[in-house]
Design an enzyme around this catalytic site. Structure first.
Site, PDB file in Angstrom:
ATOM      1  N   GLN A  47       0.833  -1.204   0.000  1.00  0.00           N
ATOM      2  CA  GLN A  47       0.000   0.000   0.000  1.00  0.00           C
ATOM      3  C   GLN A  47       0.868   1.254   0.000  1.00  0.00           C
ATOM      4  O   GLN A  47       1.717   1.408   0.871  1.00  0.00           O
ATOM      5  CB  GLN A  47      -0.872  -0.021   1.256  1.00  0.00           C
ATOM      6  CG  GLN A  47      -1.808   1.155   1.375  1.00  0.00           C
ATOM      7  CD  GLN A  47      -2.387   1.264   2.781  1.00  0.00           C
ATOM      8  OE1 GLN A  47      -1.664   1.343   3.755  1.00  0.00           O
ATOM      9  NE2 GLN A  47      -3.700   1.254   2.871  1.00  0.00           N
ATOM     10  N   GLY A  48       0.662   2.129  -0.974  1.00  0.00           N
ATOM     11  CA  GLY A  48       1.417   3.385  -1.026  1.00  0.00           C
ATOM     12  C   GLY A  48       0.526   4.567  -0.683  1.00  0.00           C
ATOM     13  O   GLY A  48      -0.015   5.224  -1.571  1.00  0.00           O
ATOM     14  N   GLU A 102      -9.434  -1.518   5.885  1.00  0.00           N
ATOM     15  CA  GLU A 102      -8.202  -1.701   6.651  1.00  0.00           C
ATOM     16  C   GLU A 102      -8.522  -1.716   8.141  1.00  0.00           C
ATOM     17  O   GLU A 102      -8.048  -2.539   8.898  1.00  0.00           O
ATOM     18  CB  GLU A 102      -7.206  -0.586   6.335  1.00  0.00           C
ATOM     19  CG  GLU A 102      -5.910  -0.758   7.087  1.00  0.00           C
ATOM     20  CD  GLU A 102      -4.883   0.324   6.760  1.00  0.00           C
ATOM     21  OE1 GLU A 102      -3.722   0.108   7.037  1.00  0.00           O
ATOM     22  OE2 GLU A 102      -5.265   1.386   6.244  1.00  0.00           O
TER      23      GLU A 102
END
Lengths: 403, 379
Positions: free
Chosen positions: A131-132, A255
């Protein structure tokens, strides 16, 4: 027999036949879970057999549609599968960020072609995603991110830096938030884009934490060219250009949901039963109570809180299945889980006393309580800090006024 | 089983919500308090509740009850906790009905369950002998005498003991004062000449009695459950009581918190709504989280009482501990966030604060239950 009872019986039989004994230890730590990806090597034959059996049945991603590699289970069926898996203490056959985070966002926002390629790759354990999101200047205030993405006609050109990219060094693809419009209000110029980590111009540098270990990386983008599409209808951008914040918000909820369902007090590495561990280390007094009344009280308190938390996950899941979605209440689970996770390792360190504070000749050992204790400090920071969760609860659940 | 209410239970909740808001709001409780009503509750209201089937909420239909089980009792208690409704519901319909239905003989059931359901019999449980809850510590004596026993001793904090027609008394038939074995439960008429009751008004404006018994003769027919084995029955009755008190405290927490968040949205200082201050927002958000955790804990304990009563003891302890801590936090914060008006008698939050304190003390506070759970887990 009702359909669900029938399903339960079949699931139980399938698990009995297909889940190897060695995979029934309930252990789902980051070290021994099956992550998948191009660089993945199975840690045991049992792990491989379990993964392959689940894959064939669509059970690596049971609720996803069949055409994208899932089994198309309903919420009720998925709950039964989880219950039956827990009953024999089976590990998840595959778990990673693709399943828990990107997948749900693609299901909501992706095109059919995007789903075919990416969901399929995730379901089959072929592609590992990272994940960026965060940047050095964009932590809790994520929407102020500055990684620049320019439209160059047939491709995008990306320059900038991401930080806290978990396992970027061993991941195959990255889902990224980038800025496509620097003039728009900050939430309106962000785009959600999918990038192959093998692209030219991407470099990765691990970050050493206070434990001396490094699950996180910095990821640098230096004139990285990303094609507009990876094939017919299979765009690199998910959702609309400049509307990536909507996708990101959706994904953050997942998340939080994911972080929230881990069993916080016991799930962390180290002795599961805190009281038993304490009794062993410290001993009991003549009345049969732990010979450290203050610590005893703290442990018992944490166990009560942990129990109420796990029931709340169960209740909120049941409510969601009955049609009352979790919404911003997921922030409550994230908040409670991360505080309990820290509490669990604090207590283990207190119980272990100076033994637990002793390190090896080469520093803090990877599988030591101390490493977990230090790493767990990050739980209330990553995925939205505790303070951000409390802000969300205040504004979106309680609807308290803004300043 | 899903950890949510069934459709039927939701309907009961809606009905209770509507009825109590209309007929037993906090203002009604305040009126009872201010008029120094000697009962501490409205008998008319109690008869209406009985007519709706609430008095016999856990009693099986064959005995005239509504058969809603403990989840049903918890649903009602939660709504009563929201409104601070005072009634004999807890002592009679939860403690008394559990004692008779689960541990009574066929004759005791015939004689008592019908009267519980129609609201005519009021029960009270006499267990504690000192200011802190210690159910295994029983000195109250039951000495063997001919075919029966002679009861002598004192009990404290017998909730609703001042109005009860029937008393359930935990007495010692053998063993030492701290011994869980050797305890026997007796079901006796409360107005016997050998029983002296002293009305003890409590800080929450509910009522209890201290009880002194001097040579009350009883027979074997008055025993509830097993001779010397009464602790098991006592545990069962207390577990049911703990879970339902948990539900009541959960209701009080929710309502006190709702009153407080309304106030945060309306009160202005320094030119803005005080609810916009992060210092208050984060505390409110933490409390909201604890309230959600408490709801789950309470519902689980009630479901387990219905599903597998014998195994529910530890779960009920956890629910009592969690709900007690949350209710204290909720009512403490309610007062603090209201500022000066929070400590005035005119505002309701203080009434919640006081009620929750007594409910916490009743049948063991959070520390008591944490100790029990730790001991049970071997540490």
């Amino acid at each position: 027999m009702s359909d669900l009872e029938q399903f339960r019986a079949e699931t139980r039989a399938w698990l009995a036949e297909n889940c190897p004994e060695e995979m029934r230890d309930g252990d789902i730590t980051a070290e021994n879970q099956c992550w998948g990806g191009r660089q993945w090597e199975f840690q045991s034959d049992a792990q491989k057999r379990w993964f392959e059996a689940a894959l064939e049945k669509g059970y690596t991603v049971p609720t996803w549609p069949k055409e994208y590699g899932g089994a198309g289970l309903t919420a009720d069926q998925a709950k039964i599968l989880t219950e039956e898996r827990d009953r024999i203490n089976a590990r998840k056959p595959l778990s990673n960020f693709g399943i828990s985070m990107l997948g749900p966002a693609l299901l909501a926002y992706g095109t059919h072609e995007q789903k075919l390629q990416h969901l399929g790759g995730i379901a089959r354990g072929q592609i590992r995603w990272c994940q960026g999101y965060s940047e050095p200047g964009a932590g809790s205030d994520l929407a102020s991110l500055k990684t620049k993405c320019e439209d160059k006609g047939d491709h995008w050109l990306i320059n900038g830096q991401k930080i806290w990219t978990s396992n970027a060094d061993i991941s195959d693809w990255i889902f990224c938030l980038v800025r496509t419009d620097f003039d728009a209000p900050k939430h309106k110029g962000i785009t959600f884009i999918l990038i192959d980590m093998a692209s030219e111009g991407i470099s990765v540098k691990p970050i050493i934490l206070i434990s001396g270990h490094s699950p996180f990386c910095e990821t640098f983008f230096d004139d990285v060219k990303v094609p507009k599409a990876y094939g017919e209808g299979n765009l690199s951008v998910v959702g609309e250009v400049n509307r990536g914040w909507d996708v990101a918000k959706n994904l953050l909820v997942h998340e939080r949901g994911m972080l929230g369902t881990m069993s916080p007090l016991r799930g962390s590495k180290g002795p599961e039963n805190l009281g038993g561990y304490a009794a062993e280390e410290i001993g009991l007094d003549l009345t049969g109570r732990l010979d450290d009344p203050a610590l005893r009280q703290k442990i018992a308190q944490a166990e009560i809180d942990d129990w109420a938390y796990t029931l709340t996950v169960e209740r909120m899941n049941d409510e969601a299945n009955a049609g009352n979605g979790l919404g911003a209440k997921s922030s409550m689970l994230k908040y409670a889980a991360s505080e309990l996770t820290k509490k669990g390792s604090e207590l283990r360190m207190d119980i272990g006393g100076t033994d637990a504070a002793t390190i090896g000749p080469d520093g803090i050992e990877y599988d030591s309580l101390a490493n977990t204790w230090l790493y767990n400090r990050a739980y209330s920071i990553l995925g939205g800090t505790t303070e951000v969760q409390l802000n969300i609860i205040s504004k979106r659940v309680l609807e308290l006024p803004s300043a | 089983m899903s950890l949510i209410l069934t459709e039927e239970q939701e309907m009961l909740q809606d009905a209770a919500h509507g009825f109590l808001d209309e007929n037993a709001p906090v203002a009604a409780f305040r009126e009872i308090r201010d008029s120094k009503n000697p009962d501490g509750f409205s008998r008319d209201l109690w008869h209406e509740m009985a007519a709706m089937g609430w008095a016999g909420i856990i009693v099986d239909e064959e005995f005239g009850g509504s058969g809603f089980g403990y989840v049903g009792a918890g649903v009602l208690a939660e709504q009563m906790g929201r409104n601070l409704t005072a009634s004999p519901f807890f002592s009679t319909s939860v403690l008394g009905a559990t004692a008779v239905q689960r541990y009574g003989t066929a004759k005791q059931k015939d004689q008592n369950l019908g009267a519980i359901c129609d609201g005519t019999a009021l029960f009270a449980l006499a267990v504690d002998e000192g200011p802190r809850h210690r159910p295994e510590h029983i000195e109250f004596s039951a000495k063997s005498h001919g075919n029966g026993y002679i009861l002598s001793g004192s009990k404290t904090f017998v909730a609703d003991g001042h109005v009860a027609n029937k008393l359930i008394i935990a007495a010692r038939t053998s063993g030492e004062a701290h011994d869980p074995s050797g305890i026997t439960l007796f079901l006796v008429d409360a107005d016997a000449a050998a029983i002296e009751r002293t009305h003890t008004p409590m800080i929450d404006s509910r009522n209890a009695a201290n009880i002194k018994v001097d040579g009350l003769e009883v027979t074997g027919d008055d025993i509830l459950g097993e001779v010397d084995g009464g602790y098991e029955a006592l545990e069962g009755i207390l577990s049911a009581g703990r879970a339902v008190l948990g539900a009541e405290m959960s209701g009080s927490s929710q309502r006190a918190f709702a009153i407080t968040t309304d106030y945060l949205k309306e009160r202005e200082q320094f030119g803005q709504k005080i609810g916009s201050f992060q210092g208050l927002q984060h505390r409110a958000a933490h409390l909201a989280t604890e309230i959600e955790m408490t709801k789950s804990a309470v519902l689980k304990s009630l479901q387990l009482l219905d599903d597998d009563f014998e195994s529910a003891s530890a779960t009920c302890s956890m629910a009592k501990a969690k709900s007690g801590m949350t209710a204290q936090l909720s009512t403490q914060e309610a007062i603090q966030m209201h500022g000066g008006i929070g400590v005035t008698d005119e505002y309701d939050v203080g009434l919640y604060f006081k009620r929750v304190h007594v409910a916490q003390q009743m049948f063991g506070d959070a520390g008591f239950h944490a100790d029990r759970l730790a001991k049970r887990s071997g540490y």
